[in-house]
Design a protein around this motif. Structure first.
Motif, mmCIF file in Angstrom:
data_model
loop_
_atom_site.group_PDB
_atom_site.id
_atom_site.type_symbol
_atom_site.label_atom_id
_atom_site.label_comp_id
_atom_site.label_asym_id
_atom_site.label_seq_id
_atom_site.Cartn_x
_atom_site.Cartn_y
_atom_site.Cartn_z
ATOM 1 N N ALA A 29 4.498 1.287 13.108
ATOM 2 C CA ALA A 29 5.123 1.961 13.994
ATOM 3 C C ALA A 29 3.359 2.473 14.438
ATOM 4 O O ALA A 29 2.401 2.217 13.925
ATOM 5 N N PRO A 30 2.895 3.033 15.606
ATOM 6 C CA PRO A 30 1.629 3.146 16.010
ATOM 7 C C PRO A 30 0.673 4.278 14.889
ATOM 8 O O PRO A 30 0.110 4.663 15.301
ATOM 9 N N SER A 31 1.953 5.439 14.670
ATOM 10 C CA SER A 31 1.106 6.455 14.019
ATOM 11 C C SER A 31 1.244 6.319 12.668
ATOM 12 O O SER A 31 1.522 7.644 12.390
ATOM 13 N N VAL A 32 1.624 5.428 11.968
ATOM 14 C CA VAL A 32 1.681 5.495 10.788
ATOM 15 C C VAL A 32 1.566 4.673 9.912
ATOM 16 O O VAL A 32 0.644 3.276 10.354
ATOM 17 N N ILE A 33 -0.063 4.698 8.712
ATOM 18 C CA ILE A 33 0.120 3.967 8.101
ATOM 19 C C ILE A 33 0.534 3.153 7.318
ATOM 20 O O ILE A 33 1.705 3.197 7.298
ATOM 21 N N PRO A 34 0.793 1.906 7.710
ATOM 22 C CA PRO A 34 1.144 0.152 6.791
ATOM 23 C C PRO A 34 0.751 0.179 5.578
ATOM 24 O O PRO A 34 0.277 0.549 4.616
ATOM 25 N N ALA A 35 3.032 0.571 4.994
ATOM 26 C CA ALA A 35 3.204 0.397 3.995
ATOM 27 C C ALA A 35 2.757 -0.787 3.290
ATOM 28 O O ALA A 35 2.233 -0.876 1.763
ATOM 29 N N LYS A 36 3.118 -1.484 4.266
ATOM 30 C CA LYS A 36 3.310 -2.726 3.457
ATOM 31 C C LYS A 36 3.643 -4.154 4.587
ATOM 32 O O LYS A 36 4.080 -3.795 5.695
ATOM 33 N N VAL A 37 2.400 -5.515 4.384
ATOM 34 C CA VAL A 37 2.213 -6.510 4.974
ATOM 35 C C VAL A 37 3.063 -7.951 4.685
ATOM 36 O O VAL A 37 2.377 -8.124 2.907
ATOM 37 N N THR A 38 4.058 -8.283 4.548
ATOM 38 C CA THR A 38 4.303 -9.887 4.194
ATOM 39 C C THR A 38 4.059 -10.751 5.098
ATOM 40 O O THR A 38 4.042 -10.319 6.281
ATOM 41 N N PHE A 39 3.022 -11.914 4.878
ATOM 42 C CA PHE A 39 2.482 -12.746 5.161
ATOM 43 C C PHE A 39 2.721 -14.621 4.858
ATOM 44 O O PHE A 39 3.014 -14.126 3.309
ATOM 45 N N ALA A 81 -6.595 11.292 5.315
ATOM 46 C CA ALA A 81 -7.859 11.026 5.007
ATOM 47 C C ALA A 81 -8.069 9.982 4.844
ATOM 48 O O ALA A 81 -7.499 9.194 3.927
ATOM 49 N N MET A 82 -9.187 8.943 5.889
ATOM 50 C CA MET A 82 -9.414 7.049 5.102
ATOM 51 C C MET A 82 -10.535 7.421 4.206
ATOM 52 O O MET A 82 -9.279 5.909 3.203
ATOM 53 N N ALA A 83 -10.603 8.037 3.378
ATOM 54 C CA ALA A 83 -10.711 7.717 1.304
ATOM 55 C C ALA A 83 -9.746 7.872 0.813
ATOM 56 O O ALA A 83 -9.454 7.366 -0.096
ATOM 57 N N GLU A 84 -8.324 8.587 1.574
ATOM 58 C CA GLU A 84 -6.991 9.044 0.299
ATOM 59 C C GLU A 84 -6.019 7.459 1.137
ATOM 60 O O GLU A 84 -4.799 7.798 0.231
ATOM 61 N N ARG A 85 -6.183 6.901 1.983
ATOM 62 C CA ARG A 85 -4.977 5.398 2.470
ATOM 63 C C ARG A 85 -5.422 4.559 1.813
ATOM 64 O O ARG A 85 -6.101 4.210 0.688
ATOM 65 N N ARG A 86 -3.783 3.998 1.163
ATOM 66 C CA ARG A 86 -4.018 3.083 0.790
ATOM 67 C C ARG A 86 -3.871 2.341 1.929
ATOM 68 O O ARG A 86 -1.888 1.591 1.522
ATOM 69 N N ASP A 87 -3.678 1.656 2.594
ATOM 70 C CA ASP A 87 -3.957 0.771 4.376
ATOM 71 C C ASP A 87 -3.045 0.054 3.817
ATOM 72 O O ASP A 87 -4.388 -1.532 4.069
ATOM 73 N N ALA A 88 -2.052 -0.838 3.926
ATOM 74 C CA ALA A 88 -1.478 -2.710 3.382
ATOM 75 C C ALA A 88 -2.265 -3.249 4.646
ATOM 76 O O ALA A 88 -2.832 -4.689 4.391
ATOM 77 N N LEU A 89 -2.302 -3.038 6.179
ATOM 78 C CA LEU A 89 -3.095 -3.860 7.134
ATOM 79 C C LEU A 89 -4.349 -3.849 6.319
ATOM 80 O O LEU A 89 -4.549 -5.060 7.024
ATOM 81 N N ALA A 90 -5.055 -3.040 6.347
ATOM 82 C CA ALA A 90 -6.134 -2.905 6.019
ATOM 83 C C ALA A 90 -6.515 -4.331 4.974
ATOM 84 O O ALA A 90 -7.632 -5.176 4.870
ATOM 85 N N GLY A 110 0.906 -1.354 -0.397
ATOM 86 C CA GLY A 110 0.136 0.110 0.161
ATOM 87 C C GLY A 110 1.056 1.463 0.184
ATOM 88 O O GLY A 110 1.811 1.229 -0.509
ATOM 89 N N ALA A 111 0.283 2.046 0.636
ATOM 90 C CA ALA A 111 0.894 3.262 0.853
ATOM 91 C C ALA A 111 1.602 3.895 2.233
ATOM 92 O O ALA A 111 0.157 3.855 2.837
ATOM 93 N N GLU A 112 2.629 4.358 2.511
ATOM 94 C CA GLU A 112 2.510 5.127 4.208
ATOM 95 C C GLU A 112 1.960 5.923 4.276
ATOM 96 O O GLU A 112 1.908 6.708 2.960
ATOM 97 N N GLY A 113 1.309 6.941 5.404
ATOM 98 C CA GLY A 113 0.899 7.780 5.949
ATOM 99 C C GLY A 113 1.089 8.157 6.560
ATOM 100 O O GLY A 113 1.671 6.867 7.556
ATOM 101 N N HIS A 114 0.605 9.395 7.282
ATOM 102 C CA HIS A 114 0.207 10.322 8.561
ATOM 103 C C HIS A 114 -1.432 9.257 9.254
ATOM 104 O O HIS A 114 -2.132 9.749 8.733
#
Lengths: 416, 416
Positions: free
Chosen positions: A276-286, A234-243, A225-229
């Motif tokens: 990090a707790p205050s950073v939107i996850p950029a990548k999840v590997t599983f 805004a939620m609509a602009e996120r590409r949250d890898a964890l979500a 996804g993409a890292e972010g603060h």
């Protein structure tokens, strides 16, 4: 056929003797692949073989063979055994029981003068555990042509030592044990092993007639996804890898993990970046670990996994297949021979599927194969508390001896 | 009121001068809280204050005050400033811009002979960033009574040094700067800061009239299941912590993260145990970071989080609230004063919500408070590339000066 009786005290005594090499303080054993401890194990077994006139040999992948010669030495031999390496905090039985019951059977059959149309080979496959050098089962993989020797020789342990260096050291330590070509023809392969599960114990059975081994596929999946603060984007602009990961896991667990009662589907390892707790996850590997007794089901579910990963918007998902070990069925004729022997001696027996992998997976690609399971206490293995009852080891050795006797007397090997 | 004009070159020059202390190779600054670098920063600013006759003082939490005396020294002062500590790879403007524009305003107003009914205090709050000593904003927290001095003094950095030790060292280094009691009465607090976001730049505005600060709650959540072997344990018998975690995340993202367009909901940190590919996860620990401008919404969503966590069968979930910083609204009268000044000078201005936390969060609990934002390039902060245009710094200093002039002339402070 009359079955000569194995010697329960002798096979148990050898098991306990071998367990002294690499013995740990809580009853377990640390005798990892290609260590000095394993070489000491070789010396012990080679000594016993020498007393009995078994011919020792080895191959370039570190597999050890002890041969009781038969009448026609040109025929593909009957092979029986398992492995002698252990986990770092392993037990006395995992592997060793298979090698030493085969040894006991060979000694019993030789002493009783049971006719042998072909050679009987007791084998100890190298590095079944894969804990020091990953992956496991490199000895049987190389022997069966499933993995190249060059690949195996390049594998390193945590200290950076290659398996190639350790195999060369073995060459230097055992010059008196002749090398034979990797992958000689095999007539049949029979392996005794502790169950490493609770089923025999729960059912009150002593002999498990192994019907087959479930197939296993593993994958590494990356969700990008993409890292972010966390406080500003805004939620609509996120590409949250964890979500995206969480949605994918829910879908995989439902559609693949819920396919049928025989499926085993596990996501065991997860790495989040930057985590990090205050950073939107950029990548999840599983990791994905999927097992099933039926290859057709595994193949179909592989397609479902691909489709679900491809649909994971708005993040990009890459799927990497790591392991694809098909399921296999063991020889029905050999299963019948095991059942007949158990029945003759009054050992309670049942058919059982092997959930774990064993060297027999690879040998079954070369020849008809069979496995005999004996119970282990509470299903525990890969632990110092691993335990098999002396009576169960003896029962297993007896059944193995009977099956080998039948094979040695037969003109033709059974069908796979 | 006639506004005396600030000196754009002077305030810019001081900003660049202070940025030399702790300067990094790519234009940034490392001047973390209570380091030798920050003490050097104090010395520089104290030197400038001494030349102008400002009265220096400090308190037990390491906050630094430079006072321009007013007519009635018994009245609660007008306080303006920000912080001087930086992130490890911070920029030249985050914090420093607020302290030095307040200093510039004080110098301008003093030189112009603008009447002062009460003291004007330029402040540098200690440890806003919280990177060396967590949490951040300990200076303003202690000053406002939101956290005890004993708590703050016990906090340690990665080297094990306590903030108490470093505060004592500050005592020894600045004996000539008198101590004043922690938490003296404050008439009003005004803080200029770079936006640390892209909105002003995107809208082509120079002055952000900060309407308030969003509230923030953080949690640590633990999902407890049971470890198991990926190859043997039937799906129906599993208590897979990762599977439960994934379902919980999907539900939280939908119900809490999807509540309204103003919510910011982030799960940024995840730890899986034992985190091995062939082991069913026994435990997943994760963070929640939730922010919203409306406390009532945060309170309501806190209830949803609790309910969703409680419903996560078959695993047990524990929810631990870590941070609960309510949102706050800044003084409407002060917002009007900022808007009027910007309008007078022709600086394009707009109302804006602060997504990040600032010392003004705590000062707003003591007195009417306001914040002025100026743009920063590409919204970047907490990075060496952080940048504010000289013209924007000058515009911000001018508006701050105007607002402070009005407050110093007023008989009564505005309503909060």
């Amino acid at each position: 056929m009359i079955s000569p009786l194995i010697n329960p005290q002798r096979v148990w005594g050898r098991l306990m003797h071998l367990a002294e090499i690499g013995a740990l303080s809580h009853g377990g054993v640390d005798r990892q692949a290609l260590t000095a401890g394993e070489a000491d194990g070789w010396r012990l077994v080679l000594g016993w073989a020498s007393e009995l006139g078994f011919e020792p040999s080895r191959d370039a992948a570190g597999n050890l063979f002890l041969t009781l010669p038969g009448e026609d030495r040109s025929l593909p031999p009957v092979v029986a055994g398992s492995h002698m390496d252990t986990q770092p905090t392993g037990g006395k039985f995992d592997g060793a029981a298979g090698v030493l019951t085969a040894f006991e059977a060979a000694q019993t059959l030789a002493a009783a003068g049971v006719p042998r149309r072909r050679d009987l080979v007791v084998v100890a496959w190298m590095n079944e555990e894969g804990c020091r050098f990953a992956p496991g089962m490199t000895g049987s993989e190389a022997f069966s042509g499933s993995r190249t020797l060059a690949d195996i020789r390049g594998r390193t342990d945590l200290a950076g030592i290659t398996m190639g260096e350790e195999l060369d050291r073995l060459d230097g330590e055992f010059p008196e044990v002749p090398l034979r070509p990797l992958g000689f023809p095999v007539g049949v392969h029979v392996e005794l092993h502790i169950e490493q599960g609770p089923q025999l114990e729960a059912a009150g059975k002593v002999i498990g007639i192994v019907t087959g081994m479930q197939g296993k596929r593993t994958y590494r999946v990356t969700v990008s996804g993409a890292e972010g603060h966390a406080g500003t984007l805004a939620m609509a602009e996120r590409r949250d890898a964890l979500a995206a990961f969480a949605q994918l896991v829910v879908a995989l667990n439902a559609e693949v993990g819920g396919h049928d009662p025989a499926i085993k589907f596990t996501i065991g390892r997860v790495q989040v970046e930057p985590n990090a707790p205050s950073v939107i996850p950029a990548k999840v590997t599983f990791s994905i670990d999927m097992r099933h007794p039926d290859n057709a089901v595994l193949e179909k579910l592989d397609g479902r996994i691909c489709a679900l990963c491809a649909a994971a918007a708005p993040c990009a998902v890459t799927l990497e297949a790591l392991v694809n070990e098909p399921s296999n069925d063991f020889s029905p004729a050999l299963q019948e021979a095991i059942a007949a022997s158990a029945d003759r001696h009054g050992f309670p027996a049942m058919p059982i599927l092997s959930f774990a992998g064993h060297d027999s997976r690879y040998l079954a690609r070369l020849a008809p194969a069979a496995m005999i399971f004996i119970p282990c206490r509470d299903g525990i293995s890969h632990a110092e508390s691993e335990w098999a009852e002396p009576a169960h080891v003896a029962a297993g050795a007896q059944v193995l001896s009977d099956v080998l006797a039948g094979l040695l007397a037969a003109e033709h090997m059974p069908n796979a």
